[in-house]
Write an enzyme that holds these catalytic residues in place. Structure first.
Site, short mmCIF file in Angstrom:
data_model
loop_
_atom_site.label_atom_id
_atom_site.label_comp_id
_atom_site.label_asym_id
_atom_site.label_seq_id
_atom_site.Cartn_x
_atom_site.Cartn_y
_atom_site.Cartn_z
N ARG A 198 3.21 4.97 -2.84
CA ARG A 198 3.44 3.52 -2.79
C ARG A 198 4.46 3.13 -3.86
O ARG A 198 4.20 3.31 -5.06
CB ARG A 198 2.13 2.76 -3.04
CG ARG A 198 1.03 3.04 -2.01
CD ARG A 198 1.23 2.27 -0.73
NE ARG A 198 0.30 2.68 0.31
CZ ARG A 198 -0.92 2.17 0.48
NH1 ARG A 198 -1.36 1.25 -0.35
NH2 ARG A 198 -1.69 2.59 1.47
N GLU A 223 5.19 0.58 -5.46
CA GLU A 223 4.81 -0.71 -6.03
C GLU A 223 5.08 -0.67 -7.53
O GLU A 223 4.60 0.22 -8.22
CB GLU A 223 3.33 -0.99 -5.79
CG GLU A 223 2.94 -1.14 -4.33
CD GLU A 223 1.44 -1.43 -4.20
OE1 GLU A 223 1.01 -2.49 -4.68
OE2 GLU A 223 0.73 -0.59 -3.64
N ARG A 238 -5.09 0.22 -12.81
CA ARG A 238 -5.70 0.76 -11.60
C ARG A 238 -4.69 1.10 -10.51
O ARG A 238 -5.07 1.31 -9.36
CB ARG A 238 -6.75 -0.22 -11.06
CG ARG A 238 -6.19 -1.52 -10.50
CD ARG A 238 -7.30 -2.33 -9.84
NE ARG A 238 -6.75 -3.41 -9.02
CZ ARG A 238 -7.49 -4.16 -8.21
NH1 ARG A 238 -8.79 -3.93 -8.11
NH2 ARG A 238 -6.95 -5.12 -7.50
N HIS A 239 -3.39 1.14 -10.85
CA HIS A 239 -2.36 1.45 -9.86
C HIS A 239 -1.60 2.73 -10.21
O HIS A 239 -1.28 2.96 -11.38
CB HIS A 239 -1.35 0.30 -9.73
CG HIS A 239 -1.86 -0.86 -8.93
ND1 HIS A 239 -2.55 -1.89 -9.50
CD2 HIS A 239 -1.77 -1.14 -7.60
CE1 HIS A 239 -2.87 -2.78 -8.56
NE2 HIS A 239 -2.41 -2.34 -7.40
N GLU A 253 -11.56 -3.09 -5.81
CA GLU A 253 -11.39 -2.53 -4.47
C GLU A 253 -11.19 -1.02 -4.50
O GLU A 253 -10.42 -0.50 -5.31
CB GLU A 253 -10.17 -3.18 -3.80
CG GLU A 253 -9.88 -2.65 -2.41
CD GLU A 253 -8.40 -2.69 -2.08
OE1 GLU A 253 -7.96 -1.84 -1.28
OE2 GLU A 253 -7.68 -3.54 -2.63
N SER A 255 -9.70 -0.16 1.89
CA SER A 255 -9.27 -1.20 2.81
C SER A 255 -9.41 -0.64 4.21
O SER A 255 -8.97 0.49 4.48
CB SER A 255 -7.82 -1.60 2.53
OG SER A 255 -7.43 -2.63 3.41
N ARG A 310 -9.54 5.87 -7.75
CA ARG A 310 -10.29 4.64 -8.05
C ARG A 310 -11.80 4.89 -7.97
O ARG A 310 -12.56 4.35 -8.79
CB ARG A 310 -9.89 3.52 -7.09
CG ARG A 310 -8.54 2.90 -7.42
CD ARG A 310 -8.33 1.62 -6.65
NE ARG A 310 -7.01 1.05 -6.95
CZ ARG A 310 -6.56 -0.10 -6.45
NH1 ARG A 310 -7.33 -0.80 -5.62
NH2 ARG A 310 -5.37 -0.54 -6.75
#
Length: 549
Positions: free
Chosen positions: A315, A317, A323-324, A468, A471, A523
């Site tokens: 990803r 991002e 947490r990423h 989270e 998903s 996670r």
């Protein structure tokens, strides 16, 4: 008138200076001769001691393994995990030095480590063990790899500095297999202590514990990752991470899921082109997979009713949070359902309850080791069939009643997720729960709209400690509806474009209703253990700032 005396002194003064100089030269020569005599005496004593060293063959540095002709010893190597079965036996084992110190000329202590176990070893001079061996043992550099022969003895009182407290090793032979260079860029014992915070800023590098020792921050640890990973706490983290993968496959395998491997190099961005890494693929452009989503669905259409995958996810991002990661491990599943997508939710809930309960049963030692450093509360578990399922609208209501300001269809921020997690824990006494029926506008284009409210969708997220971990959703399995949703999505997705055409066409040949979800493995581990930063759960983490080592 009397004339002044000439400068420089007379013959008597010159003679006096010469005598002083001669005396100094003599003293210097005597000191040199004494030092030489002392050195010679020490050399002769060492040669005599070496000649009389009863342990000369029982200690030293071994040649590099593989550099000399192999001659099997026939000696069985033991594991310290079996120490209770080895009392009063002489054993041979490989370990490394956590600490070594000379207590006196006749006594040295070593703290030896093997896996998660540490044990005290004693080297004591006697008629059969020389003082030279004691001195050698006490000066071995930390982290050196050893081959140890020794007698397992019960200790008169617990050894609090070791994990094995009721036994110790009385060493009879001691060899260095691999010597560690000193000084080390960081001490392994520093990595055993908890991070001061989420570990994202340089200020953590300057923090100190109450005892005045500097706290080694996350950046320093990650820059010296091979040393950092030697810490028992880090070994425990990755044993647990391995366990989650094994339990994931064990449970889903028992439910008829087939393990698959989907491509990670794609000819087109699979989810609309956002947050995707581009790579050069021979003479053309390619992309790293953001998820196995389209392939999971195509396999359902290929008459694979239940599939699972463990694989890398990329990803792009620019999220520098605790947490990423830009590369993480996805635990994915997809399955047909018979009547309603809640069948998929039930499967996912039971999967996670199985993983949690088996982590408590099979990985209790590792879990307790990590949580003891971070002082995290026990993870509160609901019973099977009683996992809190909270409609998204109800979650919004709970947050508003607690003072949060947000709209009916707003996505939740990280602080709001954490806040909701606390509210759920208070109301349901569970650290694990599900939010159901998310707004359609904040979900991917392949998400099935809700039949009761077109602004909502048959989608869900799962949470641990208010954050989270998954998903998921019912997927659109009708080609015409899928095309409509792709075109109306923000931003729009071309159903005839590269990478999408084959995906859309697969639903024209008949595909059963299905749903699934994707977990972030790191996670799960982070929130299960209550760790402050997800980078601790990745062997060599990748984030917007880090691509090495």
């Amino acid at each position: 008138m009397t004339e002044p005396a000439p400068s420089g002194g007379g013959p008597a003064e010159l003679s006096k200076n010469a005598l002083k100089k001669a005396a100094k030269e003599k003293e210097k020569a005597e000191k040199k001769a004494a030092a030489k005599a002392k050195e010679l005496a020490e050399r002769q004593k060492k040669e005599t001691d070496d000649a009389n060293d009863v342990s000369a063959e029982d200690y030293g540095e071994l040649p590099m393994v593989g550099s000399a002709e192999f001659k099997p010893t026939g000696l069985q190597r033991e594991s310290l995990s079996n120490i209770t079965e080895l009392e009063d036996k002489e054993i041979v084992f490989r370990c490394w030095v956590a600490n070594a110190r000379v207590q006196s000329a006749k006594l040295a202590f070593l703290n030896l480590r093997q896996g998660l176990n540490t044990i005290q070893a004693v080297v004591a001079a006697s008629e059969k063990l020389s003082k030279q061996m004691v001195k050698f043992a006490g000066n071995i550099s930390t982290e050196s790899t050893l081959l140890v022969h020794g007698l397992v003895k019960k200790t008169p009182e617990p050894v609090k500095s070791a994990t094995i407290q009721d036994y110790e090793i009385h060493i009879t032979k001691l060899f260095i297999e691999v010597k560690a260079e000193v000084p080390l860029p960081m001490q392994v014992e520093d990595a055993e202590r908890p991070l001061p915070s989420e570990g994202l800023g340089d200020e953590d590098e300057k923090a100190e514990e109450s005892d005045g020792r500097p706290l080694v921050g996350l950046n320093t640890r990650l820059n010296n990752r091979t040393l950092d990973l030697r810490a028992k706490i880090n070994h425990a983290i990755f044993v647990i991470k391995s366990g989650v993968c094994a339990l994931f496959q064990e449970f889903l395998g028992s439910k008829g899921f087939v393990l698959i491997q989907t491509p990670k190099i794609l000819g087109a961005a699979s989810e609309g082109g956002a947050n995707v890494f581009q790579v050069k693929y021979f003479d053309r452009e390619a992309f790293l997979a953001q998820s196995p989503q389209v392939y999971k669905q195509m396999l359902i259409a290929s008459r694979f009713p239940r599939v699972m995958e463990i694989g890398p996810v990329f990803r792009a991002e620019n999220s520098n949070t605790a947490r990423h990661l830009t590369e993480f491990t996805g635990l994915d599943m997809e399955m047909e359902f018979q009547e309603n997508y809640h069948e998929v939710m039930s499967m996912l809930e039971d999967l996670m309850l199985f993983i949690f309960k088996e982590l408590n049963a099979r990985y209790k030692q590792e879990t307790e080791l990590v949580r003891s450093a971070y002082h995290v509360d026990e993870f509160k578990l609901p019973e099977s069939g009683k996992v809190p399922r909270i409609p998204f609208s109800e979650g919004i209501k709970m947050l508003r009643e607690a003072g949060e300001e947000l709209g009916d269809y707003d996505d939740l921020s990280t602080p709001q997720e954490k806040h909701l997690g606390k509210l759920v824990l208070e109301r349901y006494n569970s650290d694990f729960y599900v939010l159901d029926q998310f707004p359609l506008a904040i979900r991917p284009f392949y998400t099935m709209p809700s039949p009761t409210n077109p602004a909502l969708s048959n989608s869900y997220d799962m949470f641990m400690r208010g954050q989270e971990i998954l998903s998921g959703a019912q997927r659109v399995h009708n080609a015409e509806l899928l095309i409509k949703l792709m075109k109306s999505h923000d931003p729009p997705v071309d159903p005839t474009g590269p990478g999408m055409r084959d995906y859309v066409e697969s639903f024209r040949y008949g595909c059963p209703p299905h749903g699934g979800g994707g977990f972030g493995l790191e996670r799960i581990v982070q929130f299960w253990l209550g760790l402050p930063n997800i980078r601790m759960c990745s062997l060599f983490p990748r984030d917007p700032q880090r691509i090495m080592p």
